[in-house]
Design an enzyme around this catalytic site. Structure first.
Site, PDB file in Angstrom:
ATOM      1  N   SER A  60       0.838  -1.204   0.000  1.00  0.00           N
ATOM      2  CA  SER A  60       0.000   0.000   0.000  1.00  0.00           C
ATOM      3  C   SER A  60       0.872   1.252   0.000  1.00  0.00           C
ATOM      4  O   SER A  60       0.613   2.202  -0.742  1.00  0.00           O
ATOM      5  CB  SER A  60      -0.893   0.032   1.236  1.00  0.00           C
ATOM      6  OG  SER A  60      -1.693  -1.121   1.298  1.00  0.00           O
ATOM      7  N   ARG A 120       0.573   7.921   6.182  1.00  0.00           N
ATOM      8  CA  ARG A 120      -0.232   6.965   6.952  1.00  0.00           C
ATOM      9  C   ARG A 120      -1.716   7.353   6.942  1.00  0.00           C
ATOM     10  O   ARG A 120      -2.595   6.492   6.974  1.00  0.00           O
ATOM     11  CB  ARG A 120       0.308   6.820   8.381  1.00  0.00           C
ATOM     12  CG  ARG A 120      -0.391   5.723   9.196  1.00  0.00           C
ATOM     13  CD  ARG A 120       0.484   5.118  10.268  1.00  0.00           C
ATOM     14  NE  ARG A 120       1.529   4.293   9.701  1.00  0.00           N
ATOM     15  CZ  ARG A 120       1.403   3.016   9.344  1.00  0.00           C
ATOM     16  NH1 ARG A 120       0.265   2.383   9.532  1.00  0.00           N
ATOM     17  NH2 ARG A 120       2.396   2.367   8.807  1.00  0.00           N
ATOM     18  N   HIS A 126      -2.959   6.203   3.688  1.00  0.00           N
ATOM     19  CA  HIS A 126      -3.094   4.744   3.799  1.00  0.00           C
ATOM     20  C   HIS A 126      -4.398   4.353   4.492  1.00  0.00           C
ATOM     21  O   HIS A 126      -5.057   3.389   4.113  1.00  0.00           O
ATOM     22  CB  HIS A 126      -1.874   4.195   4.554  1.00  0.00           C
ATOM     23  CG  HIS A 126      -1.957   2.749   4.908  1.00  0.00           C
ATOM     24  ND1 HIS A 126      -2.294   2.321   6.170  1.00  0.00           N
ATOM     25  CD2 HIS A 126      -1.771   1.641   4.172  1.00  0.00           C
ATOM     26  CE1 HIS A 126      -2.306   0.995   6.177  1.00  0.00           C
ATOM     27  NE2 HIS A 126      -1.989   0.562   4.988  1.00  0.00           N
TER      28      HIS A 126
END
Lengths: 211, 211
Positions: A13, A36, A39
């Protein structure tokens, strides 16, 4: 803790995000945090239209406070639910969320406040020197800023990334103009997955010895 | 439970969404669900690019199962964290999330599965006739579909709205082609706030006597 397969999925990812992000203006401490969030949300707007904003001391302050075992005060249980629990365990950080405290409803009504506001008021001791994480309620964020103005608390870091149509934009805009060490963003978007992604990313930086 | 002030903020948010949404193709049972997702994410894409998809029996099946006290099985604690807890209490729905079960790590490793997959396997009894809610892990969603194919379970409703870059799109696309009563969406976006918004909206329809 992740299985090897889980870790592989995360790595893949992150590679997709790196390959699709294009140019951005975040520095090497900020980018792992923004990445993040992307993500967690699959939403590149957090690097663009709903861009993250960092106070210059926010990341280092947050990491140091976590390392020294500060409390983490959140506005909703969802932020805690999405956090990697091994981190606070390893660094001795208490996780505090008062929103479901049965006594809060009554005291909020009496004070003409939302439960979210009241949940911050009653966490005064833990907010002082602690990390505050608001993922949902602008009123909680505004209340913390008010408590700072009143001289009651001096948080090490305020992560203010509430989502929504009423007061979210304004509360984050106000936070971004204070000298409280903040991590916030522009616009309506945000939410507990963003909030917990920020905290998980801070712990990752801490474990990498970056601060 | 909300304070009056909290309810006012929610009402105002919903009015803003109504005034900004423009034309859409959702029917009168679907729209309150989509609207609640937009309320939780401030992201209108869930009515557009990342549009919600509903199996024709999904909403009525889900409402009936909840009314009859079925279990709700989620892939992550964050989904439960963001749910209005009074609802499952009032209707006798058990909330089950096995992802943090310490024994899961070992059994997942042995089986070469992710923890998310394993967390669904061990909930076979509750998934059968229950409501499954996947807000994070495509592997959990794929595992439930596999369990249906194996004839082990027949869920009343599968809410499959994982977020992410690896397998999320594919898992949701696969779900949308099954005859399992599903609520899902197109694309990478999704997540636990969407998942819990769907469940909260279903309870609201249930309380309004709509099904």
């Amino acid at each position: 803790m992740q299985t090897r397969k889980g870790q592989e999925i995360e790595d893949e990812s992150m590679q997709i995000i790196e390959s699709e992000i294009g140019s951005h203006t975040f520095n090497e401490m900020e980018w792992p945090i923004v990445r993040r969030i992307i993500h967690s949300t699959a939403d590149f707007d957090f690097a663009r239209e709903n861009k993250l904003l960092f106070h210059k001391d926010a990341i280092s302050n947050g990491i140091n406070a976590l390392k020294n075992g500060c409390s983490i005060v959140t506005d909703v249980n969802g932020v805690i639910g999405l956090m990697n629990k091994q981190n606070p365990k390893d660094f001795g950080n208490n996780l505090i969320c008062n929103i479901s405290d049965p006594s809060l409803m009554e005291s909020a009504k009496k004070a003409g406040k939302t439960r979210a506001q009241m949940s911050m008021r009653v966490a005064e001791k833990e907010i002082d020197g602690g990390v505050v994480v608001v993922g949902n309620a602008p009123t909680a964020l505004l209340e913390v800023m008010e408590m700072v103005r009143e001289g009651l608390v001096k948080p090490a870091l305020v992560v203010g990334i509430p989502v929504g149509f009423v007061s979210a934009v304004e509360s984050k805009d106000e936070l971004s103009k204070t000298d409280i060490p903040f991590i916030t963003n522009i616009g309506r978007k945000g939410g507990s997955p963003c909030a917990s992604a920020i905290i998980n990313a801070l712990y990752k930086l801490l474990r990498q010895g970056i601060n």
